[in-house]
Design an enzyme around this catalytic site. Structure first.
Site, PDB file in Angstrom:
ATOM      1  N   GLU A  28      -3.898  18.087   9.448  1.00  0.00           N
ATOM      2  CA  GLU A  28      -3.661  16.642   9.313  1.00  0.00           C
ATOM      3  C   GLU A  28      -3.687  15.950  10.675  1.00  0.00           C
ATOM      4  O   GLU A  28      -4.136  14.811  10.787  1.00  0.00           O
ATOM      5  CB  GLU A  28      -2.314  16.388   8.641  1.00  0.00           C
ATOM      6  N   TYR A  60      -0.902 -13.924   8.456  1.00  0.00           N
ATOM      7  CA  TYR A  60      -1.067 -12.556   7.970  1.00  0.00           C
ATOM      8  C   TYR A  60      -2.028 -11.736   8.799  1.00  0.00           C
ATOM      9  O   TYR A  60      -2.003 -10.516   8.741  1.00  0.00           O
ATOM     10  CB  TYR A  60      -1.390 -12.480   6.476  1.00  0.00           C
ATOM     11  N   GLU A  79       7.772   8.488   6.413  1.00  0.00           N
ATOM     12  CA  GLU A  79       9.004   7.710   6.573  1.00  0.00           C
ATOM     13  C   GLU A  79       9.072   7.085   7.968  1.00  0.00           C
ATOM     14  O   GLU A  79       9.507   5.939   8.123  1.00  0.00           O
ATOM     15  CB  GLU A  79      10.237   8.606   6.355  1.00  0.00           C
ATOM     16  N   LYS A 105      -0.592   8.337   1.380  1.00  0.00           N
ATOM     17  CA  LYS A 105      -1.537   9.311   1.924  1.00  0.00           C
ATOM     18  C   LYS A 105      -2.376   9.870   0.776  1.00  0.00           C
ATOM     19  O   LYS A 105      -1.836  10.340  -0.231  1.00  0.00           O
ATOM     20  CB  LYS A 105      -0.780  10.456   2.594  1.00  0.00           C
TER      21      LYS A 105
END
Length: 135
Positions: A28, A60, A79, A105
């Site tokens: 990863e 934005y 997290e 993910k």
């Protein structure tokens, strides 16, 4: 006759896609993966709605830039990524009453078929009307 708009409104950016290097596994960290980020921010929209002035609301594109910057920083945990994004947005846009960020993910390494893993982080008090709570 013009109807009165609720003061509380929402700004959303949905489906922001990034190729990033978040995860605990070496693969990863080196190959990366596809991540999708959704943002929801509750703000008072009364002044912007009445004036049609960008200076009286949240730009934005500035929200997107913060999210993109944080997605470019590798982390082991979603997290951590979601928390960093919320923290940066809360610091930059103090007028937001509530912030929610979802980081997902694609095809997480869980040993079986799983389309997405997702973490949601938030800040502030969710004061939204019921129709805005369906996020």
């Amino acid at each position: 006759m013009r109807l009165k708009i609720n003061d509380l409104g929402a700004i959303e950016l949905l489906g922001m896609e990034f190729h990033s290097y978040h995860g605990c596994l070496e693969r990863e960290k080196t190959e990366g993966n596809t991540f999708v980020v959704d943002f929801l921010g509750h703000i008072n929209i009364k002044r912007a709605g009445a004036s049609d002035d960008l200076e009286k609301t949240i730009d934005y594109s500035a929200v997107y830039d913060i999210i993109a910057r944080e997605m470019a920083k590798p982390s082991d945990l979603l997290e951590n990524v979601a928390g960093r994004i919320v923290d940066c947005l809360a610091r930059e846009f103090g007028e937001m009453l509530f912030i929610q960020v979802r980081v997902a993910k694609k095809n997480p390494p869980v040993g079986g078929i799983c389309a997405w893993s997702r973490v949601t982080a938030s800040y502030g008090e969710d004061l939204a009307p019921d129709e805005l709570k369906n996020y």
